[in-house]
Design a protein around this motif. Structure first.
Motif, PDB file in Angstrom:
ATOM      1  N   SER A  20       0.848  -1.187   0.000  1.00  0.00           N
ATOM      2  CA  SER A  20       0.000   0.000   0.000  1.00  0.00           C
ATOM      3  C   SER A  20       0.883   1.236   0.000  1.00  0.00           C
ATOM      4  O   SER A  20       1.749   1.374   0.867  1.00  0.00           O
ATOM      5  N   ILE A  21       0.671   2.123  -0.973  1.00  0.00           N
ATOM      6  CA  ILE A  21       1.436   3.372  -1.054  1.00  0.00           C
ATOM      7  C   ILE A  21       0.445   4.519  -1.223  1.00  0.00           C
ATOM      8  O   ILE A  21      -0.311   4.557  -2.195  1.00  0.00           O
ATOM      9  N   THR A  22       0.457   5.442  -0.263  1.00  0.00           N
ATOM     10  CA  THR A  22      -0.470   6.570  -0.261  1.00  0.00           C
ATOM     11  C   THR A  22       0.322   7.861  -0.201  1.00  0.00           C
ATOM     12  O   THR A  22       1.136   8.052   0.719  1.00  0.00           O
ATOM     13  N   LEU A  23       0.085   8.746  -1.154  1.00  0.00           N
ATOM     14  CA  LEU A  23       0.751  10.039  -1.189  1.00  0.00           C
ATOM     15  C   LEU A  23      -0.223  11.131  -0.764  1.00  0.00           C
ATOM     16  O   LEU A  23      -1.376  11.162  -1.208  1.00  0.00           O
ATOM     17  N   ALA A  24       0.254  12.064   0.077  1.00  0.00           N
ATOM     18  CA  ALA A  24      -0.552  13.226   0.436  1.00  0.00           C
ATOM     19  C   ALA A  24      -0.570  14.245  -0.688  1.00  0.00           C
ATOM     20  O   ALA A  24      -1.530  15.013  -0.827  1.00  0.00           O
ATOM     21  N   ALA A  25       0.486  14.272  -1.502  1.00  0.00           N
ATOM     22  CA  ALA A  25       0.593  15.180  -2.645  1.00  0.00           C
ATOM     23  C   ALA A  25       1.538  14.563  -3.662  1.00  0.00           C
ATOM     24  O   ALA A  25       2.281  13.626  -3.352  1.00  0.00           O
ATOM     25  N   GLY A  26       1.500  15.069  -4.894  1.00  0.00           N
ATOM     26  CA  GLY A  26       2.429  14.613  -5.909  1.00  0.00           C
ATOM     27  C   GLY A  26       2.011  13.330  -6.593  1.00  0.00           C
ATOM     28  O   GLY A  26       0.888  12.845  -6.432  1.00  0.00           O
ATOM     29  N   ALA A  27       2.942  12.770  -7.359  1.00  0.00           N
ATOM     30  CA  ALA A  27       2.682  11.599  -8.194  1.00  0.00           C
ATOM     31  C   ALA A  27       3.601  10.446  -7.847  1.00  0.00           C
ATOM     32  O   ALA A  27       4.700  10.644  -7.323  1.00  0.00           O
TER      33      ALA A  27
END
Length: 208
Positions: free
Chosen positions: A112-119
């Motif tokens: 699982s990989i979750t970003l708050a911002a960006g790509a």
């Protein structure tokens, strides 16, 4: 095992048996015998952390992170480039901004990989696998992969949210969309392209 608090303007390179690590340095190399909690570990260059056993948890800031933990990885990160591996546990990354992936391999465990911002982008060229796991859950407000350089995956089930930047995935093997976590299938306000890697067959089951 206790706590190690380390600071050096240059390189820290140690073999350790500690429970918790706090460190600040230009480069960091840690070979740990067992599970390790990272607490305010900040590295301006490359952080290489290898565990012989146990899991890696906590928080990490680094330009490049190279992480190995047999029992899994669960981190809050601020890193630019990530390589990670586990054998008996999953890999969970919560990233503050854009993240470029080399090889992230959780074997037969979830990623699982979750970003708050960006790509989420591909840090290497060609068809080298970026993500391997039993299931993948990916979320990035500015997109996942690009049309020219999709994220190469090997998984049986995928959920992804690409925000405004689209979702571009090349998967090895049969693939089910959805049914993994809290996301609904694969979604983006831009393009969604999920395809097999060259010379592979793919079965899409679910919803875009």
């Amino acid at each position: 095992a206790g706590t190690a608090i380390l600071s050096a303007p240059g390189t820290i390179d140690l073999e350790t048996t500690v429970g918790t690590l706090t460190a600040t340095s230009a480069t960091l190399t840690i070979d740990e015998t067992n599970g390790l909690i990272l607490s305010n570990v900040t590295v301006t260059g490359t952080a290489t952390i290898t565990l012989t056993a146990g899991a890696l948890t906590g928080d990490l800031t680094a330009a490049t992170a190279i992480l190995i933990a047999p029992a899994g990885i669960n981190l809050d990160t601020t890193v630019d480039i990530l390589s990670a591996g586990s054998t008996t546990g999953g890999i969970t990354i919560r990233e503050t901004d854009g993240l470029a992936l080399n090889a992230v391999n959780a074997a037969a465990n979830p990623v699982s990989i979750t970003l708050a911002a960006g790509a989420i982008t591909d840090a290497d060229a060609g068809n080298t696998l970026n993500l391997t796991g039993s299931t993948l859950v990916l979320s990035a407000p500015a997109g996942i992969g690009t049309a020219a350089d999709p994220i190469e995956t090997a998984t049986g089930a995928l959920e992804a949210s690409g925000g405004t930047g689209g979702v571009y995935i090349s998967n090895t093997g049969a693939l089910t969309l959805g049914g993994v976590g809290a996301l609904t299938g694969v979604s983006s306000t831009a393009n969604v392209v999920v395809r097999p890697l060259p010379a592979q067959e793919v079965l899409l089951v679910g919803r875009l």
